[in-house]
Scaffold this motif. Structure first.
Motif, PDB file in Angstrom:
ATOM      1  N   ALA A   1       0.849  -1.183   0.000  1.00  0.00           N
ATOM      2  CA  ALA A   1       0.000   0.000   0.000  1.00  0.00           C
ATOM      3  C   ALA A   1       0.888   1.236   0.000  1.00  0.00           C
ATOM      4  O   ALA A   1       1.847   1.324   0.780  1.00  0.00           O
ATOM      5  N   LEU A   2       0.579   2.192  -0.859  1.00  0.00           N
ATOM      6  CA  LEU A   2       1.372   3.416  -0.948  1.00  0.00           C
ATOM      7  C   LEU A   2       1.217   4.245   0.317  1.00  0.00           C
ATOM      8  O   LEU A   2       0.109   4.534   0.756  1.00  0.00           O
ATOM      9  N   VAL A   3       2.354   4.623   0.910  1.00  0.00           N
ATOM     10  CA  VAL A   3       2.361   5.498   2.080  1.00  0.00           C
ATOM     11  C   VAL A   3       2.518   6.945   1.642  1.00  0.00           C
ATOM     12  O   VAL A   3       1.836   7.841   2.131  1.00  0.00           O
ATOM     13  N   GLY A   4       3.456   7.179   0.698  1.00  0.00           N
ATOM     14  CA  GLY A   4       3.697   8.529   0.202  1.00  0.00           C
ATOM     15  C   GLY A   4       5.152   8.722  -0.168  1.00  0.00           C
ATOM     16  O   GLY A   4       5.944   7.769  -0.198  1.00  0.00           O
ATOM     17  N   MET A  58      17.481  12.152  -2.565  1.00  0.00           N
ATOM     18  CA  MET A  58      16.484  11.873  -3.589  1.00  0.00           C
ATOM     19  C   MET A  58      15.152  11.512  -2.947  1.00  0.00           C
ATOM     20  O   MET A  58      15.109  11.040  -1.810  1.00  0.00           O
ATOM     21  N   THR A  59      14.078  11.755  -3.700  1.00  0.00           N
ATOM     22  CA  THR A  59      12.734  11.437  -3.228  1.00  0.00           C
ATOM     23  C   THR A  59      12.232  10.187  -3.933  1.00  0.00           C
ATOM     24  O   THR A  59      12.277  10.104  -5.174  1.00  0.00           O
ATOM     25  N   VAL A  60      11.803   9.204  -3.160  1.00  0.00           N
ATOM     26  CA  VAL A  60      11.293   7.942  -3.694  1.00  0.00           C
ATOM     27  C   VAL A  60       9.900   7.698  -3.112  1.00  0.00           C
ATOM     28  O   VAL A  60       9.366   8.533  -2.388  1.00  0.00           O
ATOM     29  N   ARG A  61       9.317   6.543  -3.418  1.00  0.00           N
ATOM     30  CA  ARG A  61       8.006   6.197  -2.885  1.00  0.00           C
ATOM     31  C   ARG A  61       8.152   5.176  -1.758  1.00  0.00           C
ATOM     32  O   ARG A  61       8.899   4.205  -1.887  1.00  0.00           O
ATOM     33  N   GLU A 102      10.750   2.324  -3.123  1.00  0.00           N
ATOM     34  CA  GLU A 102      10.899   2.054  -4.550  1.00  0.00           C
ATOM     35  C   GLU A 102      11.139   3.374  -5.273  1.00  0.00           C
ATOM     36  O   GLU A 102      10.324   4.299  -5.176  1.00  0.00           O
ATOM     37  N   ALA A 103      12.280   3.467  -5.973  1.00  0.00           N
ATOM     38  CA  ALA A 103      12.532   4.638  -6.819  1.00  0.00           C
ATOM     39  C   ALA A 103      11.725   4.522  -8.103  1.00  0.00           C
ATOM     40  O   ALA A 103      11.246   5.510  -8.660  1.00  0.00           O
ATOM     41  N   SER A 104      11.571   3.297  -8.589  1.00  0.00           N
ATOM     42  CA  SER A 104      10.755   3.010  -9.770  1.00  0.00           C
ATOM     43  C   SER A 104      10.380   1.536  -9.718  1.00  0.00           C
ATOM     44  O   SER A 104      10.845   0.791  -8.859  1.00  0.00           O
TER      45      SER A 104
END
Length: 251
Positions: A128-131, A142-145, A167-169
């Motif tokens: 589940a995506l946190v942000g 760097m900003t990742v997910r 995850e960066a991508s």
């Protein structure tokens, strides 16, 4: 007078020897400290974290002893890790370098990455995506997910472990892999910083981890510094300590 002084030195030597033996004993059978030098386990573990690893969690092998002497093979009082355990192990390619990763696959499991999603025994692991998450202290900022991932439960567990991953991508080198079947007597380990971790997905470097190579399970962080203060900058030490991470459990 000289005789008394000599006796004092002998007693001091005995005290130091006993203290050393006790320390070695504790490190062998109970807890051993480790520090985190890289960002492969961000956000669970940060560069500069110092933690204790329980040596008794999986039983004892030759790697439980200092310098891993080849005194016996296998494990004494051995037990399997649970999926989701954060464990220290000796790198299988040299049996000496300490690695710390999360155990995601047990003997007999089928492990695969597809489009950044972890599959265990053919089923996609829920995430589940946190942000957004800003990675610092391990190369360029760097900003990742950040996602919350929940692994399938191990035998005897009511529900699986939930933990954060980055995850960066979803199309990096290790985001799409072959299906790995974990051999008996081995586990499959991955870093939580999925696009910045050299782990079991790299078969020519890490690969499957023999149970014998497990050193112990990460339990809690006892100290943490962000690296902003040099050793001689005593006045800056209090500001470099990550006070909120002290004595926090590793999950």
């Amino acid at each position: 007078m000289a005789k008394k002084g000599s006796g004092g030195w002998v007693e001091s030597g005995k005290t130091i020897l006993y203290a050393a033996l006790i320390a070695v004993g504790i490190r062998t059978v109970a807890f051993e400290p480790f520090n985190i030098p890289s960002g492969s386990m961000i956000p669970t573990l940060l560069v500069g974290d110092y933690l204790f690893v329980s040596k008794f969690s999986y039983g004892y092998s030759r790697h439980s002893l200092p310098f891993s002497p080849n005194l016996f093979s296998g494990r004494i009082f051995g037990r399997l890790p649970d999926r989701g355990d954060v464990a220290v192990f000796k790198l299988p390619s040299d049996n000496s370098t300490d690695y710390i990763k999360r155990i995601v696959g047990l003997p007999g499991d089928r492990i695969q990455m597809r489009g950044g999603i972890l599959y265990v025994n053919g089923a996609a692991v829920q995430r589940a995506l946190v942000g957004p998450f800003v990675v610092e202290g391990d190369g360029p900022r760097m900003t990742v997910r950040e996602y919350r991932e929940t692994l399938p439960p191990s035998s005897g567990m009511a529900q699986g472990r939930s933990h954060s991953i980055l995850e960066a991508s979803d199309d990096g080198p290790f985001d799409n892999t072959q299906e790995f079947r974990v051999p008996e007597g081995h586990v499959f380990a991955m870093g939580d910083n999925r696009d910045n971790s050299l782990d079991s997905r790299a078969m020519n470097h890490v690969g499957f981890v023999p149970l014998e190579n497990l050193v112990g399970r990460a339990e809690f962080i006892f100290f943490s510094v962000d690296g902003s203060a040099a050793w001689w900058e005593v006045w800056a030490w209090p500001f470099a300590i990550r006070w909120n991470r002290l004595f926090s459990g590793v999950r």
